[in-house]
Scaffold this motif. Structure first.
Motif, short mmCIF file in Angstrom:
data_model
loop_
_atom_site.label_atom_id
_atom_site.label_comp_id
_atom_site.label_asym_id
_atom_site.label_seq_id
_atom_site.Cartn_x
_atom_site.Cartn_y
_atom_site.Cartn_z
N LYS A 252 -12.79 43.84 31.02
CA LYS A 252 -13.79 43.90 30.10
C LYS A 252 -14.78 43.32 29.80
O LYS A 252 -15.51 43.36 29.72
N HIS A 253 -14.95 42.08 31.12
CA HIS A 253 -16.16 41.76 31.22
C HIS A 253 -17.69 42.96 31.56
O HIS A 253 -19.11 42.69 31.72
N LYS A 254 -17.27 43.51 32.36
CA LYS A 254 -17.99 45.09 32.68
C LYS A 254 -18.01 45.44 31.51
O LYS A 254 -19.98 45.96 31.38
N ASP B 182 -22.97 36.71 34.59
CA ASP B 182 -22.44 38.49 34.30
C ASP B 182 -22.98 38.69 36.36
O ASP B 182 -22.87 40.10 36.12
N LEU B 183 -23.33 38.16 37.10
CA LEU B 183 -23.50 38.95 38.03
C LEU B 183 -22.29 39.59 38.74
O LEU B 183 -22.30 40.43 39.87
N LYS B 184 -20.89 38.61 37.94
CA LYS B 184 -19.75 39.23 38.71
C LYS B 184 -19.59 40.88 38.33
O LYS B 184 -18.11 41.25 38.15
N GLU C 242 -7.81 44.60 24.15
CA GLU C 242 -6.22 43.76 25.54
C GLU C 242 -6.76 44.44 27.31
O GLU C 242 -5.75 45.57 26.78
N ILE C 243 -6.85 44.06 27.61
CA ILE C 243 -7.70 44.82 29.14
C ILE C 243 -7.50 43.73 29.88
O ILE C 243 -7.86 42.22 30.09
#
Length: 618
Positions: free
Chosen positions: A172-174, A393-395, A166-167
């Protein structure tokens, strides 16, 4: 826009996964020839010295500055946030440990049963399209089977830890991205002693494969100027202007940012309205004009369309200050102006691919804001995003800290080096575009097969600092275009002011411009687009000539609601979407005229297509 997209053993439909060498497994190894093996080990050490020298020399001369420390720090910080969540609560810590240890104990029990002759089901199995574990020994040999499952258990556990933490969403994506990268790198398929096929190859050749591989590694570090530039294809088989980008035509105009190509007609008459194509400035245009069999440009010309193509410059430091407005005025708008004069028309069709489409959309919004009509009759978008909320995922590479670091580095050189963008695109699909080539090239010692798309993928281009910074901040970071908050040349831009017949293609397996992102962005325009979803990925889904009969595409109602809802009612068609687009284009204006020659008597041809700009190497 990368390729997109040869992977030695994958069953993926992406072009990368279909083009890598798939050499037959070597025969079972006989007795090792110890003198030959020892001699090859000595040669291996010699070649490794050359590889190290190729790596160190540019650094000693100050030609290369490593970013490794910063990259590692960001990875550790990101994954540290996940670890902090699980370690903050003793019960969560115990749960995480129990899940991992429990998986190992289950695998140990299963392996013991198998060694005793019992049939067992796998505790962990790779996905169906995972080509890393295709060799029969991964399943037949209990040692390699246990090694494979231990790796899968661990990597799956790590991914679950990130998913359940839970972040904040960006962290979390990174973390998800970084964990996938680490898991891909440490796969037992990437090492000689833990890959049964590599072991057989090494023993059968007395280590000759490793010598060849180390020699290629040294060559690829040398070619990368001190950084590893993984060869994904046999580059000696391709030459731009000879067997790539060969559609006949002339460069009829050039300035410091672009050349404009007009292609020679191949029919007696042509559609009255020409087509102006705006390709990405982060890649070279000839992805749309590959070999004659794959060329979208050649196909369009053969079907009676007068095609104009922008060929962006490969910029150096002298163009560092050229921003988005410069590219719009001296690139897109100048191309429109020249094309109209050369074709003797007031109206034309416009087409943009990937970020070229984003620039085209921004240009049209700017024109609408200023109530300027330059004659655009229709607009076609290929894998184009205007809403970057779900840009994939480029973000991972986009936040204030990372952009600020990039801007500081670009300030030193004036440009972003093409290899950095190419590396980012390759990382999006590391199991297709990185690790299969590490194994095939440097461990098997096999040169990759020739593949035009991957040659194009490695032919990267630099990006001017000002333009790239504007694009990253206003589109990816702040998503101002979608929110109606973007200002360009003093005018606020509103996509809803664009009310033109519109055709938009997304690709179902796109890692660069995800189909959901493209679909959602279309709902921001003031016109109802014809939306088409093509099979495969960012490159293969677009570069899909009808004669090959590959993949499929879906058509349906207007892009409303969700992509999943649209797909539920869409109709699937076999093959390429190109004929559907041509039919739509012809319906917009059916008038035809005698074929036009490049320049139209207004502009004197400067040189033959594809021109000089596209041949400049980074």
């Amino acid at each position: 826009m990368p390729p997109t997209e040869p992977k030695p053993t994958s069953a993926s439909s992406s072009p990368a996964s279909r083009s890598a060498p798939e050499a037959a497994s070597p025969p079972p190894a006989g007795p090792i020839d110890l003198p030959t093996f020892a001699g090859n080990l000595a040669r291996l050490v010699e070649e490794s010295g050359k590889a190290m020298a190729a790596y160190m020399r540019p650094r000693e001369e100050g030609l290369v500055q490593d970013d490794v420390a910063e990259d590692i720090a960001d990875v550790m910080k990101t994954i540290g946030n996940v670890a902090e969540y699980w370690l903050a609560d003793p019960q969560r810590t115990l749960d995480a440990q129990s899940r991992l240890i429990g998986g190992y104990l289950e695998l140990w029990s299963s392996t013991l049963k198998r060694l005793s002759g019992q049939e067992t089901k796998p505790v962990a199995a790779p996905p169906p399209r995972d080509g890393r574990f295709m060799d029969p020994e991964w399943n037949n040999n209990p040692f390699f089977d246990a090694l494979k499952q231990t790796y899968l258990l661990t990597s799956n556990w790590a991914e679950n830890m990130v998913e359940e933490a839970e972040i904040d969403a960006h962290t979390k994506h990174k973390a998800e991205f970084y964990v996938r990268q680490i898991a891909s790198a440490v796969s037992p398929s990437n090492f000689v002693l833990t890959n049964p096929e590599l072991l057989r190859t090494t023993l059968a050749s007395n280590g000759e494969n490793l010598v060849r591989g180390m020699k290629m590694l040294a060559e690829d570090i040398e070619a990368g100027g001190g950084d590893l530039k993984i060869r994904q294809t046999d580059s000696s088989k391709f030459q731009v202007g000879e067997n790539l980008a060969t559609t006949p035509g002339k460069v009829i105009f050039e300035n410091e940012l672009m050349q404009l190509i007009q292609y020679a007609p191949q029919t007696e008459d042509v559609l009255a309205l020409p087509l102006v194509i705006i390709p990405p400035w982060i890649n070279k245009f000839y992805v749309l004009d590959l070999t004659a069999e794959k060329s979208f440009v050649r196909w369009a010309v053969e079907h009676g369309i007068t095609v104009f193509m922008v060929s962006w410059v490969n910029p150096g430091p002298e163009l560092a200050g050229k921003g988005f407005e410069d590219y719009m005025r001296d690139g897109v708008l100048k191309a429109f102006e020249v094309a109209k004069k050369a074709a003797h028309v007031e109206h034309f069709h416009a087409l943009g691919y990937c970020v070229g489409g984003t620039m085209l959309a921004i240009t049209l919004a700017w024109l609408a804001a200023g109530r300027k009509d330059v004659g655009v009759r229709t607009v076609s978008f290929l894998t184009t995003q205007v809403d970057f909320a779900q840009a994939g995922d480029l973000k991972v590479f986009i936040d204030e800290e990372q952009i600020a670091n990039l801007e500081r580095k670009m300030l030193e050189t004036g440009v972003m080096e093409g290899r950095k963008m190419a590396n980012a695109f390759n990382m999006l699909r590391a199991n297709d575009l990185i690790w299969p080539y590490v194994v095939n090239n440097y461990l098997k010692g096999q040169a990759p097969f020739p593949f035009d798309i991957l040659y194009w993928n490695s032919d990267s281009t630099r990006l001017p600092a000002a333009n790239h910074s504007f694009y990253l901040r206003n589109c990816y970071l702040d998503n101002k275009l979608a929110q109606g908050k973007l200002l360009l040349a003093g005018l606020p831009l509103n996509l809803r002011a664009i009310d033109l017949p519109m055709y938009s293609v997304a690709t179902r397996e796109d890692h660069i411009a995800p189909a959901t992102s493209v679909f959602n962005g279309l709902q921001l325009f003031g016109a109802r687009a014809r939306f088409v979803l093509a099979g495969s990925g960012h490159i293969a889904g677009v570069i899909n000539p009808p004669a090959r009969g590959k993949y499929q595409y879906w058509t349906g109602g207007p892009p409303e609601g969700t992509l999943e809802g649209w797909i539920d009612t869409a109709e699937q068609h076999p093959g390429s979407w190109w004929p559907d687009w041509l039919q739509w284009l012809e319906q917009q204006d059916t008038h035809r005229l005698p074929a036009r020659e490049p320049g139209g008597g207004v502009f004197s041809p400067i040189e033959d297509a594809p021109g000089r700009y596209v041949k400049v190497k980074s």
